[in-house]
Design a protein around this motif. Sequence first.
Motif, PDB file in Angstrom:
ATOM      1  N   ALA A  95       0.845  -1.193   0.000  1.00 25.77           N
ATOM      2  CA  ALA A  95       0.000   0.000   0.000  1.00 25.77           C
ATOM      3  C   ALA A  95       0.878   1.240   0.000  1.00 25.77           C
ATOM      4  CB  ALA A  95      -0.909   0.006   1.222  1.00 25.77           C
ATOM      5  N   ALA A  96       0.406   2.280  -0.664  1.00 21.61           N
ATOM      6  CA  ALA A  96       1.101   3.566  -0.690  1.00 21.61           C
ATOM      7  C   ALA A  96       0.567   4.445   0.437  1.00 21.61           C
ATOM      8  CB  ALA A  96       0.878   4.243  -2.041  1.00 21.61           C
ATOM      9  N   ILE A  97       1.248   5.548   0.675  1.00 20.05           N
ATOM     10  CA  ILE A  97       0.804   6.493   1.701  1.00 20.05           C
ATOM     11  C   ILE A  97      -0.615   6.963   1.361  1.00 20.05           C
ATOM     12  CG2 ILE A  97       1.246   8.762   2.731  1.00 20.05           C
ATOM     13  CD1 ILE A  97       4.230   8.257   2.194  1.00 20.05           C
ATOM     14  N   GLY A  98      -1.503   6.923   2.352  1.00 15.02           N
ATOM     15  CA  GLY A  98      -2.877   7.361   2.171  1.00 15.02           C
ATOM     16  C   GLY A  98      -3.852   6.243   1.825  1.00 15.02           C
ATOM     17  N   ASP A  99      -3.350   5.076   1.414  1.00 19.17           N
ATOM     18  CA  ASP A  99      -4.243   3.954   1.096  1.00 19.17           C
ATOM     19  C   ASP A  99      -4.923   3.450   2.363  1.00 19.17           C
ATOM     20  OD1 ASP A  99      -3.457   4.143  -1.507  1.00 19.17           O
ATOM     21  OD2 ASP A  99      -2.284   2.284  -1.538  1.00 19.17           O
ATOM     22  N   ARG A 100      -6.141   2.977   2.185  1.00 15.38           N
ATOM     23  CA  ARG A 100      -6.899   2.421   3.311  1.00 15.38           C
ATOM     24  C   ARG A 100      -6.751   0.913   3.309  1.00 15.38           C
ATOM     25  NH1 ARG A 100     -11.018   5.351   5.664  1.00 15.38           N
ATOM     26  NH2 ARG A 100     -12.590   3.779   5.207  1.00 15.38           N
ATOM     27  N   LEU A 101      -6.570   0.373   4.509  1.00 13.45           N
ATOM     28  CA  LEU A 101      -6.342  -1.061   4.688  1.00 13.45           C
ATOM     29  C   LEU A 101      -7.229  -1.573   5.815  1.00 13.45           C
ATOM     30  CD1 LEU A 101      -2.492  -0.638   4.728  1.00 13.45           C
ATOM     31  CD2 LEU A 101      -3.737  -1.722   2.873  1.00 13.45           C
ATOM     32  N   ARG A 102      -7.442  -2.874   5.830  1.00 14.27           N
ATOM     33  CA  ARG A 102      -8.222  -3.513   6.905  1.00 14.27           C
ATOM     34  C   ARG A 102      -7.260  -4.353   7.748  1.00 14.27           C
ATOM     35  NH1 ARG A 102     -12.251  -5.528   4.304  1.00 14.27           N
ATOM     36  NH2 ARG A 102     -13.732  -4.010   5.066  1.00 14.27           N
ATOM     37  N   VAL A 103      -7.383  -4.232   9.063  1.00 13.30           N
ATOM     38  CA  VAL A 103      -6.570  -5.028   9.991  1.00 13.30           C
ATOM     39  C   VAL A 103      -7.169  -6.433  10.059  1.00 13.30           C
ATOM     40  CG1 VAL A 103      -5.728  -5.246  12.369  1.00 13.30           C
ATOM     41  CG2 VAL A 103      -5.991  -2.975  11.342  1.00 13.30           C
ATOM     42  N   VAL A 104      -6.317  -7.452   9.783  1.00 15.02           N
ATOM     43  CA  VAL A 104      -6.793  -8.839   9.804  1.00 15.02           C
ATOM     44  C   VAL A 104      -6.161  -9.656  10.928  1.00 15.02           C
ATOM     45  CG1 VAL A 104      -7.418  -8.901   7.369  1.00 15.02           C
ATOM     46  CG2 VAL A 104      -5.094  -9.522   8.063  1.00 15.02           C
ATOM     47  N   GLY A 105      -5.181  -9.084  11.611  1.00 12.76           N
ATOM     48  CA  GLY A 105      -4.542  -9.802  12.704  1.00 12.76           C
ATOM     49  C   GLY A 105      -3.455  -8.963  13.341  1.00 12.76           C
ATOM     50  N   ILE A 106      -2.810  -9.553  14.318  1.00 14.89           N
ATOM     51  CA  ILE A 106      -1.697  -8.881  14.984  1.00 14.89           C
ATOM     52  C   ILE A 106      -0.680  -9.939  15.359  1.00 14.89           C
ATOM     53  CG2 ILE A 106      -2.816  -8.957  17.246  1.00 14.89           C
ATOM     54  CD1 ILE A 106      -1.418  -6.188  17.750  1.00 14.89           C
ATOM     55  N   GLU A 107       0.593  -9.601  15.183  1.00 12.39           N
ATOM     56  CA  GLU A 107       1.658 -10.537  15.497  1.00 12.39           C
ATOM     57  C   GLU A 107       2.803  -9.767  16.146  1.00 12.39           C
ATOM     58  OE1 GLU A 107       4.534 -12.660  12.547  1.00 12.39           O
ATOM     59  OE2 GLU A 107       2.683 -13.831  12.679  1.00 12.39           O
ATOM     60  N   ARG A 108       3.060 -10.026  17.424  1.00  7.75           N
ATOM     61  CA  ARG A 108       4.121  -9.361  18.178  1.00  7.75           C
ATOM     62  C   ARG A 108       4.048  -7.841  18.084  1.00  7.75           C
ATOM     63  NH1 ARG A 108       8.975 -12.258  15.839  1.00  7.75           N
ATOM     64  NH2 ARG A 108       7.826 -14.101  15.301  1.00  7.75           N
ATOM     65  N   GLY A 109       2.861  -7.283  18.218  1.00  9.22           N
ATOM     66  CA  GLY A 109       2.675  -5.843  18.220  1.00  9.22           C
ATOM     67  C   GLY A 109       2.655  -5.204  16.847  1.00  9.22           C
ATOM     68  N   VAL A 110       2.715  -5.997  15.791  1.00  7.01           N
ATOM     69  CA  VAL A 110       2.673  -5.476  14.415  1.00  7.01           C
ATOM     70  C   VAL A 110       1.325  -5.885  13.818  1.00  7.01           C
ATOM     71  CG1 VAL A 110       3.736  -5.557  12.134  1.00  7.01           C
ATOM     72  CG2 VAL A 110       5.171  -5.645  14.179  1.00  7.01           C
ATOM     73  N   LEU A 111       0.599  -4.889  13.298  1.00  4.49           N
ATOM     74  CA  LEU A 111      -0.701  -5.176  12.692  1.00  4.49           C
ATOM     75  C   LEU A 111      -0.512  -5.855  11.338  1.00  4.49           C
ATOM     76  CD1 LEU A 111      -2.595  -1.843  13.418  1.00  4.49           C
ATOM     77  CD2 LEU A 111      -2.690  -3.977  14.701  1.00  4.49           C
ATOM     78  N   LEU A 112      -1.314  -6.877  11.085  1.00  3.04           N
ATOM     79  CA  LEU A 112      -1.331  -7.549   9.787  1.00  3.04           C
ATOM     80  C   LEU A 112      -2.494  -6.957   9.018  1.00  3.04           C
ATOM     81  CD1 LEU A 112      -0.774 -11.193  11.085  1.00  3.04           C
ATOM     82  CD2 LEU A 112       0.949  -9.533  10.362  1.00  3.04           C
ATOM     83  N   VAL A 113      -2.233  -6.417   7.817  1.00  4.53           N
ATOM     84  CA  VAL A 113      -3.253  -5.692   7.073  1.00  4.53           C
ATOM     85  C   VAL A 113      -3.447  -6.285   5.690  1.00  4.53           C
ATOM     86  CG1 VAL A 113      -2.913  -3.539   8.342  1.00  4.53           C
ATOM     87  CG2 VAL A 113      -1.555  -3.980   6.300  1.00  4.53           C
ATOM     88  N   GLU A 114      -4.642  -6.019   5.140  1.00  4.94           N
ATOM     89  CA  GLU A 114      -4.954  -6.419   3.769  1.00  4.94           C
ATOM     90  C   GLU A 114      -5.606  -5.238   3.072  1.00  4.94           C
ATOM     91  OE1 GLU A 114      -7.726  -9.669   3.958  1.00  4.94           O
ATOM     92  OE2 GLU A 114      -9.404  -8.359   4.455  1.00  4.94           O
ATOM     93  N   ALA A 115      -5.535  -5.254   1.732  1.00  2.00           N
ATOM     94  CA  ALA A 115      -6.163  -4.185   0.953  1.00  2.00           C
ATOM     95  C   ALA A 115      -7.673  -4.305   1.050  1.00  2.00           C
ATOM     96  CB  ALA A 115      -5.714  -4.291  -0.498  1.00  2.00           C
ATOM     97  N   ILE A 116      -8.336  -3.186   0.946  1.00  2.00           N
ATOM     98  CA  ILE A 116      -9.804  -3.176   0.993  1.00  2.00           C
ATOM     99  C   ILE A 116     -10.321  -3.415  -0.416  1.00  2.00           C
ATOM    100  CG2 ILE A 116     -11.843  -1.770   1.435  1.00  2.00           C
ATOM    101  CD1 ILE A 116     -10.313  -0.403   3.634  1.00  2.00           C
TER     102      ILE A 116
END
Length: 144
Positions: free
Chosen positions: A123-144
């Motif tokens: 994703a580029a700056i400003g893109d919207r993403l959906r949070v699908v999980g978390i691993e060791r304090g890092v959000l796992l995201v996917e494109a909308i």
Amino acid sequence: MNTIADQWLWLIAAAALGIAEILIPGVFLMWIGLAALITGMATLLLPLSMALQLLLFAVTAVASIYVGRKLLLRNPITSADPLLNDRGARLIGEIVTAVTPVDASQGRVKVADGVWSARGATAAIGDRLRVVGIERGVLLVEAI
């Protein structure tokens, strides 16, 4: 033989442990406090030597912790909101905005008024993403 101060010391210790349990909850000090209370009451009613007082305290402390543990395991404390203290898990499903480029290894996203590390979909700056999980304090995201 016990002195008058002995029972009061046990009762003061019981009160102090009860107050400590309220201030620093952990469901442990109250059982030790119960043992001190029982020892204080027994010392008040019976002429116990210091050795017997300490033995009674040790036995009642072990017994009260054992009984308390059994009670808590049999009746676990449940919450209406199981994710109450898991901030990362509460974010799953939220829509976030990339504040730095995001890829499979790194990136940063804006979540409400904060910024979290993220990885996942490119994703580029400003893109919207959906949070699908978390691993060791890092959000796992996917494109909308």
